[in-house]
Design a protein around this motif. Structure first.
Motif, PDB file in Angstrom:
ATOM      1  N   LEU A 313      -9.372 132.492  16.591  1.00  0.00           N
ATOM      2  CA  LEU A 313      -8.916 134.174  16.249  1.00  0.00           C
ATOM      3  C   LEU A 313      -9.210 133.714  14.506  1.00  0.00           C
ATOM      4  CD1 LEU A 313      -5.292 135.165  17.666  1.00  0.00           C
ATOM      5  CD2 LEU A 313      -8.322 135.538  18.529  1.00  0.00           C
ATOM      6  N   LEU A 314      -8.944 132.736  13.736  1.00  0.00           N
ATOM      7  CA  LEU A 314      -8.155 133.102  12.294  1.00  0.00           C
ATOM      8  C   LEU A 314      -9.544 132.495  12.110  1.00  0.00           C
ATOM      9  CD1 LEU A 314      -4.896 131.438  11.883  1.00  0.00           C
ATOM     10  CD2 LEU A 314      -5.858 133.218  11.252  1.00  0.00           C
ATOM     11  N   GLY A 315     -10.754 130.752  12.678  1.00  0.00           N
ATOM     12  CA  GLY A 315     -11.067 130.457  12.230  1.00  0.00           C
ATOM     13  C   GLY A 315     -12.901 131.428  11.289  1.00  0.00           C
ATOM     14  N   GLY A 316     -13.700 132.291  11.256  1.00  0.00           N
ATOM     15  CA  GLY A 316     -14.060 132.944  10.551  1.00  0.00           C
ATOM     16  C   GLY A 316     -13.390 134.007   9.513  1.00  0.00           C
ATOM     17  N   SER A 317     -12.192 133.931   9.035  1.00  0.00           N
ATOM     18  CA  SER A 317     -12.108 134.358   7.988  1.00  0.00           C
ATOM     19  C   SER A 317     -10.555 133.675   6.768  1.00  0.00           C
ATOM     20  CB  SER A 317     -11.183 135.476   8.768  1.00  0.00           C
ATOM     21  OG  SER A 317     -11.560 136.677   9.771  1.00  0.00           O
ATOM     22  N   VAL A 318     -10.231 132.808   7.496  1.00  0.00           N
ATOM     23  CA  VAL A 318      -9.356 131.986   7.137  1.00  0.00           C
ATOM     24  C   VAL A 318     -10.241 130.415   6.613  1.00  0.00           C
ATOM     25  CG1 VAL A 318      -7.521 133.387   6.820  1.00  0.00           C
ATOM     26  CG2 VAL A 318      -7.583 131.648   7.968  1.00  0.00           C
ATOM     27  N   ARG A 319      -9.791 129.097   6.130  1.00  0.00           N
ATOM     28  CA  ARG A 319     -10.060 128.133   6.147  1.00  0.00           C
ATOM     29  C   ARG A 319      -8.516 127.915   6.608  1.00  0.00           C
ATOM     30  NH1 ARG A 319     -11.464 129.426   0.682  1.00  0.00           N
ATOM     31  NH2 ARG A 319      -9.420 129.062  -0.375  1.00  0.00           N
ATOM     32  N   VAL A 320      -8.670 127.423   8.296  1.00  0.00           N
ATOM     33  CA  VAL A 320      -7.821 126.435   8.727  1.00  0.00           C
ATOM     34  C   VAL A 320      -7.901 125.567   9.354  1.00  0.00           C
ATOM     35  CG1 VAL A 320      -8.925 127.899  10.788  1.00  0.00           C
ATOM     36  CG2 VAL A 320      -6.254 127.228  10.968  1.00  0.00           C
ATOM     37  N   GLU A 321      -6.813 124.485  10.117  1.00  0.00           N
ATOM     38  CA  GLU A 321      -6.835 123.109  10.322  1.00  0.00           C
ATOM     39  C   GLU A 321      -5.584 122.924  10.970  1.00  0.00           C
ATOM     40  OE1 GLU A 321      -7.796 119.843   7.988  1.00  0.00           O
ATOM     41  OE2 GLU A 321      -9.705 120.582   6.557  1.00  0.00           O
ATOM     42  N   VAL A 322      -5.863 121.877  12.035  1.00  0.00           N
ATOM     43  CA  VAL A 322      -4.826 121.567  13.407  1.00  0.00           C
ATOM     44  C   VAL A 322      -4.526 120.411  12.633  1.00  0.00           C
ATOM     45  CG1 VAL A 322      -4.337 121.650  16.196  1.00  0.00           C
ATOM     46  CG2 VAL A 322      -6.516 123.661  14.632  1.00  0.00           C
ATOM     47  N   ASP A 323      -3.289 119.985  12.874  1.00  0.00           N
ATOM     48  CA  ASP A 323      -2.704 118.949  12.784  1.00  0.00           C
ATOM     49  C   ASP A 323      -2.377 118.439  14.422  1.00  0.00           C
ATOM     50  OD1 ASP A 323      -1.338 116.724  12.018  1.00  0.00           O
ATOM     51  OD2 ASP A 323      -0.521 117.131  10.760  1.00  0.00           O
ATOM     52  N   ASP A 324      -3.148 117.729  15.175  1.00  0.00           N
ATOM     53  CA  ASP A 324      -2.130 117.368  16.505  1.00  0.00           C
ATOM     54  C   ASP A 324      -2.026 116.132  16.535  1.00  0.00           C
ATOM     55  OD1 ASP A 324      -5.243 116.761  16.007  1.00  0.00           O
ATOM     56  OD2 ASP A 324      -5.709 117.916  17.747  1.00  0.00           O
ATOM     57  N   ARG A 325      -2.015 114.951  14.646  1.00  0.00           N
ATOM     58  CA  ARG A 325      -1.810 114.043  15.544  1.00  0.00           C
ATOM     59  C   ARG A 325      -0.480 113.956  16.051  1.00  0.00           C
ATOM     60  NH1 ARG A 325      -1.356 112.652   8.906  1.00  0.00           N
ATOM     61  NH2 ARG A 325      -0.003 114.744   9.399  1.00  0.00           N
ATOM     62  N   GLU A 326      -0.437 112.583  17.095  1.00  0.00           N
ATOM     63  CA  GLU A 326       0.366 112.518  17.816  1.00  0.00           C
ATOM     64  C   GLU A 326       0.851 111.677  17.821  1.00  0.00           C
ATOM     65  OE1 GLU A 326       0.621 113.746  21.083  1.00  0.00           O
ATOM     66  OE2 GLU A 326      -1.181 114.631  21.623  1.00  0.00           O
ATOM     67  N   GLU A 327       1.104 110.113  16.478  1.00  0.00           N
ATOM     68  CA  GLU A 327       2.160 109.704  16.347  1.00  0.00           C
ATOM     69  C   GLU A 327       2.817 110.185  15.327  1.00  0.00           C
ATOM     70  OE1 GLU A 327      -1.684 109.341  13.800  1.00  0.00           O
ATOM     71  OE2 GLU A 327      -1.227 109.885  15.886  1.00  0.00           O
ATOM     72  N   TYR A 328       3.292 111.630  14.778  1.00  0.00           N
ATOM     73  CA  TYR A 328       4.261 111.892  14.091  1.00  0.00           C
ATOM     74  C   TYR A 328       4.755 113.158  14.559  1.00  0.00           C
ATOM     75  CZ  TYR A 328       1.588 109.677  10.468  1.00  0.00           C
ATOM     76  OH  TYR A 328       0.387 108.763   9.600  1.00  0.00           O
ATOM     77  N   THR A 329       6.112 113.556  14.136  1.00  0.00           N
ATOM     78  CA  THR A 329       6.537 114.361  14.864  1.00  0.00           C
ATOM     79  C   THR A 329       6.183 115.756  14.172  1.00  0.00           C
ATOM     80  OG1 THR A 329       8.799 114.149  13.116  1.00  0.00           O
ATOM     81  CG2 THR A 329       9.133 112.980  14.717  1.00  0.00           C
ATOM     82  N   ALA A 330       6.620 116.849  14.942  1.00  0.00           N
ATOM     83  CA  ALA A 330       6.311 118.592  14.508  1.00  0.00           C
ATOM     84  C   ALA A 330       7.083 118.385  12.233  1.00  0.00           C
ATOM     85  CB  ALA A 330       6.716 118.743  15.243  1.00  0.00           C
ATOM     86  N   GLY A 331       8.335 118.202  12.518  1.00  0.00           N
ATOM     87  CA  GLY A 331       8.883 118.054  11.125  1.00  0.00           C
ATOM     88  C   GLY A 331       8.543 117.108  10.365  1.00  0.00           C
ATOM     89  N   TRP A 332       7.498 116.024  10.726  1.00  0.00           N
ATOM     90  CA  TRP A 332       7.269 115.405   9.439  1.00  0.00           C
ATOM     91  C   TRP A 332       6.194 116.121   9.115  1.00  0.00           C
ATOM     92  CZ3 TRP A 332       2.599 113.096   8.347  1.00  0.00           C
ATOM     93  CH2 TRP A 332       2.243 112.131   7.547  1.00  0.00           C
ATOM     94  N   LYS A 333       5.729 116.514   9.974  1.00  0.00           N
ATOM     95  CA  LYS A 333       3.773 117.245   9.320  1.00  0.00           C
ATOM     96  C   LYS A 333       4.460 118.673   8.877  1.00  0.00           C
ATOM     97  CE  LYS A 333       2.047 115.959  13.905  1.00  0.00           C
ATOM     98  NZ  LYS A 333       1.112 116.492  15.035  1.00  0.00           N
ATOM     99  N   PHE A 334       6.081 119.452   8.869  1.00  0.00           N
ATOM    100  CA  PHE A 334       5.908 120.391   8.144  1.00  0.00           C
ATOM    101  C   PHE A 334       6.273 119.390   6.671  1.00  0.00           C
ATOM    102  CE2 PHE A 334       8.525 122.954  12.111  1.00  0.00           C
ATOM    103  CZ  PHE A 334       7.233 122.890  12.441  1.00  0.00           C
ATOM    104  N   ASN A 335       6.941 118.741   6.679  1.00  0.00           N
ATOM    105  CA  ASN A 335       7.613 118.413   5.248  1.00  0.00           C
ATOM    106  C   ASN A 335       5.959 117.852   4.740  1.00  0.00           C
ATOM    107  OD1 ASN A 335       9.999 118.300   5.372  1.00  0.00           O
ATOM    108  ND2 ASN A 335      10.281 116.985   6.234  1.00  0.00           N
ATOM    109  N   GLU A 336       4.669 116.923   5.021  1.00  0.00           N
ATOM    110  CA  GLU A 336       3.859 116.347   4.669  1.00  0.00           C
ATOM    111  C   GLU A 336       3.285 117.956   4.580  1.00  0.00           C
ATOM    112  OE1 GLU A 336       0.390 113.658   4.919  1.00  0.00           O
ATOM    113  OE2 GLU A 336       0.833 114.467   7.046  1.00  0.00           O
ATOM    114  N   TRP A 337       2.975 118.479   4.767  1.00  0.00           N
ATOM    115  CA  TRP A 337       1.807 120.180   4.594  1.00  0.00           C
ATOM    116  C   TRP A 337       2.965 121.003   3.363  1.00  0.00           C
ATOM    117  CZ3 TRP A 337      -3.496 119.082   5.047  1.00  0.00           C
ATOM    118  CH2 TRP A 337      -3.365 118.622   5.877  1.00  0.00           C
ATOM    119  N   GLU A 338       4.422 121.055   3.267  1.00  0.00           N
ATOM    120  CA  GLU A 338       4.632 121.712   2.076  1.00  0.00           C
ATOM    121  C   GLU A 338       4.413 120.884   1.511  1.00  0.00           C
ATOM    122  OE1 GLU A 338       8.874 121.653   2.402  1.00  0.00           O
ATOM    123  OE2 GLU A 338       8.968 123.470   3.815  1.00  0.00           O
ATOM    124  N   LEU A 339       4.720 119.119   0.901  1.00  0.00           N
ATOM    125  CA  LEU A 339       4.141 118.243  -0.302  1.00  0.00           C
ATOM    126  C   LEU A 339       2.433 119.400  -0.620  1.00  0.00           C
ATOM    127  CD1 LEU A 339       4.563 116.444  -2.217  1.00  0.00           C
ATOM    128  CD2 LEU A 339       3.249 114.511  -0.003  1.00  0.00           C
TER     129      LEU A 339
END
Length: 479
Positions: A313-339
């Protein structure tokens, strides 16, 4: 992820260095004063490059490339130029195991080599104007390096143009200044002051220099771009002449202008906080990061299927990526992408799948204040609305900050206090000796003489020496 980043209030300089490295924008190189720009930092530079390059092309400029090495004798042809750059030159004396007949300078800027080529290419008024830009690296031996802000080698663009008249060259220099200012404010969300440099601060060899000056998050000034009307100084030094319509030989009028990867440093310092970067959406390499949330294998399958649909739905209009890494928790990912400063985070878990919604979190607002549940059917519209809102909010916040820390002192004591806090807009006599004294006494430099200013009254007096003042200048401590 923000662990190990010094708080801004504790040590601003260390906060900056920690953030650049922890966010994986850049790292130190083995050679003192040089840096390695990592992929995420280079992706940000590419966004800057693309935005500026489009503007240059729209105004008739074309890209070219000139050599890295310049004969030392070329640098010496323009007296002010060589005097200004001599302390910063890197000089090659040997090559191929032998001493060179003439030393070569590693380009600190390209007016000299380009002037030599223009003297060969330009013969007639029909050849003018010449509007060329190049994207390249330059080397200036830096004694006090800082990642992105001041490095021995750095990336930039440098424009070099040749014209038939002073008026055309002046119009070119002002056009580019306007482009730089518009780009800084619209794309980087950084308010800037357009101004003329003093005689002491102008580019070596220029007739007049213009700059855009921004206030950083520690209230210091940063010169973010410069545009120079070089007059006929380089044309005469390199014999750049043309036959006019009356078949008379004339010297060209030339300009040069540039913006460097220092722009990245400005974005970091103006917008960043203790949690990391905050990137303006129009320049962010990733505008939306999607973080799947699940616990079981069944949930994983459902969520990832929904993630693929949402990304579509987003791909053609905004620069979007998916963080589907299995080795990290969702909370860790939240903090990383905030950083890393991604403007908008999209969270999608089993309950969101069930309710056909997503949760969007703005990087510029803390916690629950920045979160919003959005139906998937309205996702694209809401994402675009929020990204524009973040862009606008960052600019307005930076503008308020600058206004709060810009002062118009009534006397020299107020002036000293003003430059401790930020910018001082004050009447100035124009004397370089007075300018130097101000710097020695306050550590503040003359950043520019704003182009947009009301005429001073007839009885206006210099903030320091009390002599007649005809203009106001912005003074500040600077990078």
């Amino acid at each position: 992820m923000a662990e190990g980043i010094t708080p801004r209030s504790e040590d601003f300089s260390q906060w900056y260095n920690d953030l650049v490295r922890r966010a994986e924008l850049a790292d130190y190189a083995p050679v003192r004063g040089c840096m390695v720009i990592r992929p995420y930092g280079y992706a940000l530079w590419e966004q800057i490059q693309q935005g500026l390059d489009r503007r240059f092309r729209e105004t008739g400029h074309r890209n070219a490339y000139f050599p890295l090495f310049i004969p030392h004798s070329f640098i010496e042809r323009e007296a002010e130029h060589v005097k200004g750059f001599s302390p910063q030159l890197a000089v090659v004396t040997h090559g191929g195991g032998e001493e060179l007949e003439e030393p070569l300078v590693v380009r600190p800027t390209s007016e000299a080599i380009i002037g030599h080529l223009y003297s060969k290419w330009i013969k007639s008024y029909r050849d003018l104007p010449v509007l060329i830009n190049q994207w390249c690296n330059v080397v200036r031996w830096e004694m006090r390096p800082r990642l992105f802000l001041r490095t021995t080698e750095f990336l930039w663009q440098e424009g070099h143009t040749a014209h038939a008249t002073y008026e055309e060259a002046e119009a070119e220099a002002r056009l580019i200044l306007d482009i730089y200012a518009e780009f800084a404010e619209r794309e980087a969300a950084i308010p800037v002051i357009k101004g003329r440099k003093s005689e002491s601060e102008k580019f070596p060899g220029a007739l007049v220099s213009y700059s855009i000056e921004g206030m950083m998050g520690d209230r210091r000034a940063l010169q973010m771009g410069t545009s120079h009307n070089l007059g006929q100084n380089f044309a005469k030094a390199f014999n750049i002449q043309y036959l006019d319509r009356n078949n008379e030989l004339r010297y060209c009028w030339t300009t040069s202008w540039g913006v460097s990867a220092r722009f990245i440093g400005a974005i970091i310092i103006v917008h960043g906080d203790d949690r990391g970067l905050i990137l303006p959406p129009r320049l962010a390499p990733i505008q939306v990061i999607i973080v799947p949330i699940y616990k079981s294998e069944e949930e994983r399958s459902q969520v990832l299927e929904a993630v693929a649909r949402v990304k579509g739905l987003l791909g053609g209009s905004v620069r979007v990526e998916v963080d589907d890494r299995e080795e990290y928790t969702a909370g860790w990912k939240f903090n990383e992408w905030e950083l890393r400063g991604v403007p908008l985070r999209l969270e999608l878990g089993p309950k969101d799948v069930e309710q056909e919604q997503v949760v969007l979190a703005r990087r510029d607002l803390p916690g629950k204040e920045g979160k919003l549940a959005v139906p998937q059917a309205e996702l694209l519209r809401e994402a675009e609305r929020l990204l524009e809102g973040i862009q606008r909010s960052l600019y307005e916040r930076a503008l308020r900050f600058r206004e709060e820390h810009t002062h118009e002192p009534k006397d020299y004591e107020e002036f000293k206090a003003a430059v401790e806090d930020g910018f001082a807009l004050a009447p100035w006599c124009g004397d370089p000796a007075c300018e130097k004294a101000i710097q020695e006494e306050t550590k503040a430099t003359n950043r520019c003489i704003p182009l947009d200013q009301e005429p001073v009254s007839g009885n206006a007096r210099c903030i320091r020496c009390g002599r007649e003042a005809k203009e106001r200048a912005v003074f500040a401590r600077a990078y």
